[in-house]
Design an enzyme around this catalytic site. Structure first.
Site, PDB file in Angstrom:
ATOM      1  N   ASN A  11       0.682  -1.434   0.215  1.00 33.68           N
ATOM      2  CA  ASN A  11       0.355  -0.147   0.522  1.00 33.68           C
ATOM      3  C   ASN A  11       0.884   0.927   0.180  1.00 33.68           C
ATOM      4  OD1 ASN A  11      -2.623   1.303   2.385  1.00 33.68           O
ATOM      5  ND2 ASN A  11      -2.674   1.303  -0.750  1.00 33.68           N
ATOM      6  N   ARG A  14       0.815   1.141  -6.604  1.00 34.35           N
ATOM      7  CA  ARG A  14       0.045   0.639  -6.504  1.00 34.35           C
ATOM      8  C   ARG A  14      -1.075   1.288  -6.443  1.00 34.35           C
ATOM      9  NH1 ARG A  14       1.200  -4.777  -8.503  1.00 34.35           N
ATOM     10  NH2 ARG A  14       2.634  -4.744  -6.242  1.00 34.35           N
TER      11      ARG A  14
END
Length: 158
Positions: A11, A14
């Site tokens: 996290n 992308r």
């Protein structure tokens, strides 16, 4: 409220990029009261951290702001709480299908299945690449996000 969750490994690249891009599109379409957007990672390596500086810089250069996004790990309740759970790659897709309760597996899909030319493909991880990797990822995410928003609007009549 329609809830959309983008998921990648940590996290920080992308999924926060998709979160920021899609959130901006939702806001500009005047649909923030109807669509909630979030992101998370399958690992807890970066919990509480901002997106990778290269993602934030690429976002700024394209008019997006990722500064408010903080990494978090997927929570088992996310599978029931979100309507759309979008994996950035096929490994994430497989992991989430294994982790998710069976009744929620139909919500999990590959994000690029919403891309006009990349159905069945993974968003490549730009973390170990150069600036071009981040630019390419942003291109893919912007294109897929446009299609995703259209699909949600059409399906839910908003």
């Amino acid at each position: 409220m329609i809830k959309v969750l983008f998921v990648c490994t940590g996290n920080i690249c992308r999924s926060p990029t998709a979160d920021g891009v899609f959130r901006d599109m939702v806001d500009k379409a005047g649909l923030s009261a109807h669509i909630d957007v979030d992101s998370c990672g399958l690992s807890a390596y970066h919990v509480g951290e901002q997106a990778d500086p290269r993602s934030r810089e690429m976002a700024r250069s394209r008019g997006y702001d990722l500064s408010m996004i903080r990494s978090r790990k997927i929570n088992p309740t996310d599978y029931g709480n979100f309507d759309y759970i979008l994996a950035m790659d096929d490994g994430h897709l497989a992991d989430m299908h294994r982790q998710s309760p069976a009744e929620f597996r139909d919500k999990i899909e590959l994000f690029l299945d919403h891309h006009p030319d990349r159905k069945g493909q993974s968003v490549p991880d730009p973390y170990y690449g150069g600036a071009n990797g981040f630019a390419n990822v942003f291109d893919m995410i912007e294109e897929a996000s446009n299609v995703l928003l259209t699909c949600i609007r059409d399906k839910h009549g908003i």
